[in-house]
Design a protein around this motif. Structure first.
Motif, PDB file in Angstrom:
ATOM      1  N   LEU A  62       0.744  -1.223  -0.036  1.00 10.04           N
ATOM      2  CA  LEU A  62       0.040  -0.068   0.111  1.00 10.04           C
ATOM      3  C   LEU A  62       0.791   1.147  -0.037  1.00 10.04           C
ATOM      4  O   LEU A  62       0.409   2.414   0.057  1.00 10.04           O
ATOM      5  CB  LEU A  62      -0.958   0.014   1.126  1.00 10.04           C
ATOM      6  N   ASP A  63       2.249   1.109   0.118  1.00  8.30           N
ATOM      7  CA  ASP A  63       3.018   2.118  -0.036  1.00  8.30           C
ATOM      8  C   ASP A  63       3.336   2.723  -1.490  1.00  8.30           C
ATOM      9  O   ASP A  63       3.467   1.689  -2.356  1.00  8.30           O
ATOM     10  CB  ASP A  63       4.442   1.887   0.336  1.00  8.30           C
ATOM     11  N   PRO A  64       3.050   3.996  -1.998  1.00  2.00           N
ATOM     12  CA  PRO A  64       3.264   4.225  -3.435  1.00  2.00           C
ATOM     13  C   PRO A  64       4.447   4.020  -3.981  1.00  2.00           C
ATOM     14  O   PRO A  64       4.553   3.746  -5.319  1.00  2.00           O
ATOM     15  CB  PRO A  64       2.875   5.882  -3.286  1.00  2.00           C
ATOM     16  N   ALA A  65       5.459   4.042  -3.183  1.00  2.00           N
ATOM     17  CA  ALA A  65       6.718   3.969  -3.751  1.00  2.00           C
ATOM     18  C   ALA A  65       6.773   2.229  -4.025  1.00  2.00           C
ATOM     19  O   ALA A  65       7.505   2.042  -5.290  1.00  2.00           O
ATOM     20  CB  ALA A  65       7.837   4.290  -2.830  1.00  2.00           C
ATOM     21  N   VAL A  66       6.455   1.521  -3.605  1.00  2.00           N
ATOM     22  CA  VAL A  66       6.443  -0.071  -3.698  1.00  2.00           C
ATOM     23  C   VAL A  66       5.425  -0.285  -4.795  1.00  2.00           C
ATOM     24  O   VAL A  66       5.615  -0.963  -5.807  1.00  2.00           O
ATOM     25  CB  VAL A  66       6.032  -0.940  -2.496  1.00  2.00           C
ATOM     26  N   GLN A  67       4.356   0.499  -4.896  1.00  2.00           N
ATOM     27  CA  GLN A  67       3.423   0.306  -6.123  1.00  2.00           C
ATOM     28  C   GLN A  67       3.955   0.650  -7.434  1.00  2.00           C
ATOM     29  O   GLN A  67       3.783   0.009  -8.282  1.00  2.00           O
ATOM     30  CB  GLN A  67       2.099   0.952  -5.731  1.00  2.00           C
ATOM     31  N   ALA A  68       4.674   1.863  -7.297  1.00  2.00           N
ATOM     32  CA  ALA A  68       5.380   2.287  -8.401  1.00  2.00           C
ATOM     33  C   ALA A  68       6.355   1.442  -8.890  1.00  2.00           C
ATOM     34  O   ALA A  68       6.515   1.110 -10.008  1.00  2.00           O
ATOM     35  CB  ALA A  68       5.695   3.728  -8.138  1.00  2.00           C
ATOM     36  N   HIS A  69       7.170   0.646  -8.066  1.00  2.00           N
ATOM     37  CA  HIS A  69       8.113  -0.255  -8.380  1.00  2.00           C
ATOM     38  C   HIS A  69       7.372  -1.447  -9.352  1.00  2.00           C
ATOM     39  O   HIS A  69       8.062  -1.993 -10.196  1.00  2.00           O
ATOM     40  CB  HIS A  69       8.925  -0.435  -7.080  1.00  2.00           C
ATOM     41  N   ALA A  70       6.448  -1.873  -8.564  1.00  2.00           N
ATOM     42  CA  ALA A  70       5.782  -2.783  -9.082  1.00  2.00           C
ATOM     43  C   ALA A  70       5.188  -2.556 -10.625  1.00  2.00           C
ATOM     44  O   ALA A  70       5.331  -3.439 -11.528  1.00  2.00           O
ATOM     45  CB  ALA A  70       4.590  -3.750  -8.391  1.00  2.00           C
ATOM     46  N   ALA A  71       4.649  -1.517 -10.801  1.00  2.00           N
ATOM     47  CA  ALA A  71       3.786  -1.023 -11.915  1.00  2.00           C
ATOM     48  C   ALA A  71       4.774  -0.870 -13.043  1.00  2.00           C
ATOM     49  O   ALA A  71       4.729  -1.088 -14.332  1.00  2.00           O
ATOM     50  CB  ALA A  71       3.177   0.402 -11.587  1.00  2.00           C
ATOM     51  N   ALA A  72       6.192  -0.609 -12.539  1.00  4.95           N
ATOM     52  CA  ALA A  72       7.279  -0.100 -13.774  1.00  4.95           C
ATOM     53  C   ALA A  72       7.346  -1.392 -14.455  1.00  4.95           C
ATOM     54  O   ALA A  72       8.016  -1.530 -15.705  1.00  4.95           O
ATOM     55  CB  ALA A  72       8.612   0.245 -13.194  1.00  4.95           C
ATOM     56  N   ARG A  73       7.149  -2.650 -14.102  1.00  8.39           N
ATOM     57  CA  ARG A  73       7.466  -3.938 -14.841  1.00  8.39           C
ATOM     58  C   ARG A  73       6.687  -3.943 -15.972  1.00  8.39           C
ATOM     59  O   ARG A  73       6.799  -4.903 -17.040  1.00  8.39           O
ATOM     60  CB  ARG A  73       7.097  -5.152 -13.877  1.00  8.39           C
ATOM     61  N   TRP A  74       5.413  -3.351 -15.923  1.00  6.33           N
ATOM     62  CA  TRP A  74       4.443  -3.380 -17.059  1.00  6.33           C
ATOM     63  C   TRP A  74       4.302  -1.775 -17.869  1.00  6.33           C
ATOM     64  O   TRP A  74       3.750  -1.563 -18.587  1.00  6.33           O
ATOM     65  CB  TRP A  74       3.230  -3.697 -16.787  1.00  6.33           C
ATOM     66  N   GLY A  75       5.499  -0.949 -17.677  1.00  4.64           N
ATOM     67  CA  GLY A  75       5.973   0.283 -18.307  1.00  4.64           C
ATOM     68  C   GLY A  75       5.010   1.303 -17.681  1.00  4.64           C
ATOM     69  O   GLY A  75       4.389   2.260 -18.604  1.00  4.64           O
ATOM     70  N   VAL A  76       4.376   1.009 -16.564  1.00  2.00           N
ATOM     71  CA  VAL A  76       3.477   2.149 -16.188  1.00  2.00           C
ATOM     72  C   VAL A  76       4.207   2.995 -15.216  1.00  2.00           C
ATOM     73  O   VAL A  76       4.835   2.757 -14.281  1.00  2.00           O
ATOM     74  CB  VAL A  76       2.250   1.428 -15.405  1.00  2.00           C
TER      75      VAL A  76
END
Length: 231
Positions: A125-139
């Motif tokens: 639920l941490d935005p930084a962790v979420q952004a890290h995960a999203a980068a895998r799909w180019g988001v």
């Protein structure tokens, strides 16, 4: 078209253990997989509340049963000084945002988020962790933040939570896997953790049957909540 409907939750430990089984089934059958988020943690809960002796024994049993080890990082989250929040409605919005921004990868996205939480001990639920995960799909982090704030995404998450609850009915167990056959019938092939061979046998039975005599799968003995209680 025959498809899988997979009801799961980022915070579901048995779902984490079931992920390799689900991945193997998806690769073998090539059915479309529709992922629906459940609401295992319906009230915000701190991970430190799971640091009891009963739950530590439960996590050990889970690892032995599924063959998938929960990571050391997760056990750090059980300490009060490292505690993070779990809330299924917020995680459902995250999954809905991923689906919108990078469609077609819902199963991999769910499994990646479960791995971050139970495998690496990261706060999903941490935005930084979420952004890290999203980068895998180019988001990008910006696109993800916008999606999470979108009424459309929030509404989609709420709709899917309600749909999952309706499909589960009286047996609210995670994970639950259905096969939806060409005739539109739903066949429960896994409720709670089940090994690959058991689920495959039920899938084959579902594909072979027709009419009202198909029956449904029994609930697994490995269906447990975050309080360590099992049914």
């Amino acid at each position: 078209m025959t498809s899988f409907i997979y009801i799961t939750d980022i915070f579901c430990p048995w779902c984490f253990g079931f992920a390799p089984v689900m991945q193997r089934l998806a690769e073998e059958y090539h059915f479309p997989v529709r992922v629906l988020c459940g609401e295992l943690v319906d009230e915000p809960t701190q991970t430190s509340k799971m640091g009891t002796a009963t739950l530590l024994a439960f996590f050990e049993r889970l690892s032995k049963t599924t063959g998938r080890e929960i990571g050391a990082g997760f056990f750090d989250l059980l300490k009060p000084e490292h505690s993070v929040l779990m809330e299924s409605r917020r995680s459902a919005c995250l999954v809905a945002a991923f689906k919108k921004l990078a469609p077609g990868h819902a199963l991999a996205q769910m499994e990646a988020l479960q791995e971050l939480f139970y495998g690496e001990g990261r706060d999903v639920l941490d935005p930084a962790v979420q952004a890290h995960a999203a980068a895998r799909w180019g988001v990008s982090a910006e696109a993800l933040a916008d999606a999470l704030a979108s009424e459309v995404v929030v509404g989609k998450a709420e709709k899917e939570l309600a749909e999952a609850e309706e499909m589960l009915g009286d047996f609210v167990v995670y994970p639950t896997l259905f096969v939806k056959t060409d005739d539109g019938a739903l066949h429960a092939v896994a409720r709670g953790y089940a090994p690959y061979d058991d689920v495959k046998a039920k899938i084959e039975a579902a594909l072979a049957c027709s009419g009202s005599d198909c029956g449904t799968a029994e609930i697994s003995a490995h269906a447990c909540g975050l309080n360590g209680g099992c049914c």
